[in-house]
Design an enzyme around this catalytic site. Structure first.
Site, PDB file in Angstrom:
ATOM      1  N   ASP A  44       0.827  -1.205   0.000  1.00  0.00           N
ATOM      2  CA  ASP A  44       0.000   0.000   0.000  1.00  0.00           C
ATOM      3  C   ASP A  44       0.864   1.259   0.000  1.00  0.00           C
ATOM      4  O   ASP A  44       0.353   2.375  -0.138  1.00  0.00           O
ATOM      5  CB  ASP A  44      -0.998   0.002   1.161  1.00  0.00           C
ATOM      6  N   LYS A 113      -1.155  -9.469   2.961  1.00  0.00           N
ATOM      7  CA  LYS A 113      -0.445  -8.980   4.146  1.00  0.00           C
ATOM      8  C   LYS A 113      -1.343  -8.032   4.926  1.00  0.00           C
ATOM      9  O   LYS A 113      -2.029  -7.199   4.332  1.00  0.00           O
ATOM     10  CB  LYS A 113       0.848  -8.265   3.766  1.00  0.00           C
ATOM     11  N   GLU A 115      -1.564  -5.593   8.743  1.00  0.00           N
ATOM     12  CA  GLU A 115      -0.799  -4.948   9.804  1.00  0.00           C
ATOM     13  C   GLU A 115      -1.492  -5.130  11.145  1.00  0.00           C
ATOM     14  O   GLU A 115      -2.705  -4.984  11.245  1.00  0.00           O
ATOM     15  CB  GLU A 115      -0.625  -3.457   9.511  1.00  0.00           C
ATOM     16  N   GLU A 182       9.193  -4.111  10.731  1.00  0.00           N
ATOM     17  CA  GLU A 182       9.647  -2.828  10.196  1.00  0.00           C
ATOM     18  C   GLU A 182      10.151  -1.910  11.302  1.00  0.00           C
ATOM     19  O   GLU A 182       9.445  -1.629  12.270  1.00  0.00           O
ATOM     20  CB  GLU A 182       8.515  -2.135   9.425  1.00  0.00           C
TER      21      GLU A 182
END
Length: 274
Positions: A44, A113, A115, A182
């Protein structure tokens, strides 16, 4: 033959590094596929990199589907992973399953994916039980940037580091088959990678993750206005050469170096994590 999550588990077991690159179109997908990149992430992040938005929050499902279709057409061997955009899975179980299935049915992605940690574990379980591979994403999660107070390193103290570990265990238990870390401290990423059975993919999280990911535009130095600490420019003259340099440095352990990583945890603090 298309790469699979089973092959990535085997790579972790053999201590072979996994290569991932975020890309958004047919042409870059062909280059990455020909360079034997393991996973192409249709992130994204295209909201900012391609569409010029200020963050990733505004990109829509329909926009993500279009770009994922383009990448899927170009990738014949690489595993195509699609980012589920903001609020496409958080709002309800029904939305999570339906939107995940759209990426598989309409855009021919191989997995999705998401988050988040414990708070979305139930969504991960539902999607994975429907037969769709799910990759989780912890640490700096751009979809939660307003809650995190900006794009900052996460897990710098005992409480936040333990929270990331707890979240990592939760998403694995829920059925996630891979985890992106991350911008977390190197030693924290190393500990998580040793605890989990599933592979970890780092971005700004040090060399001890089971693989690495960078954005295609960043590793080639195409965006002159952006150069994060964790980014290394490989070659902007010849994209194929640049991608292959990135691949080789990840596999050999040259990249990322300490220069491209963050380390805020001392050994005394690390020993308190479980």
């Amino acid at each position: 033959m298309r790469k699979s999550m089973i092959s990535f588990l085997e790579k972790k077991a053999k201590n072979e590094k996994i290569t991932m690159v975020s890309a958004y179109d047919y042409h870059s997908a062909r280059i990455l596929d020909n360079s034997d990149i393991d996973i192409i992430l249709v992130g994204d992040s295209l909201a900012m990199t391609v569409l010029g938005m200020q963050d990733t929050l505004s990109v829509t499902m329909d926009e993500m589907l279009i770009f994922t279709k383009a990448v899927s057409r170009g990738a014949k061997k690489s595993f195509v992973l699609a980012d589920m955009p903001f609020m496409s899975y958080q709002s309800s179980d029904r939305d999570a399953i339906l939107n995940a299935s759209r990426f598989i049915k309409e855009s021919h992605a191989n997995g999705v994916k998401v988050e988040g940690g414990i708070e979305i574990a139930s969504k991960i379980k539902l999607i994975s039980q429907s037969g769709i591979p799910v990759v989780a994403h912890l640490g700096l999660t751009p979809q939660a940037v307003n809650m995190l107070g900006g794009y900052r390193v996460q897990g710098k103290d005992l409480q936040s580091a333990q929270k990331i570990i707890d979240d990592a265990k939760a998403v694995q238990d829920a059925g996630a088959c891979m985890l992106v870390l991350e911008c977390v401290p190197v030693k924290l990423a190393q500990k998580i990678s040793s605890i989990l059975e599933i592979p970890t993919i780092g971005i700004g999280s040090g060399k001890y993750c089971d693989g690495q990911v960078l954005v295609y535009h960043d590793l080639l130095g195409l965006n002159k206005d952006f150069k994060a600490k964790f980014v290394k420019h490989f070659d902007k003259i010849d994209p194929q050469v640049g991608v292959e340099k990135y691949r080789d440095e990840v596999k050999s352990g040259i990249f990322p170096s300490q220069e491209h990583s963050f380390d805020y945890l001392d050994d005394e603090l690390l020993d308190k994590l479980y």
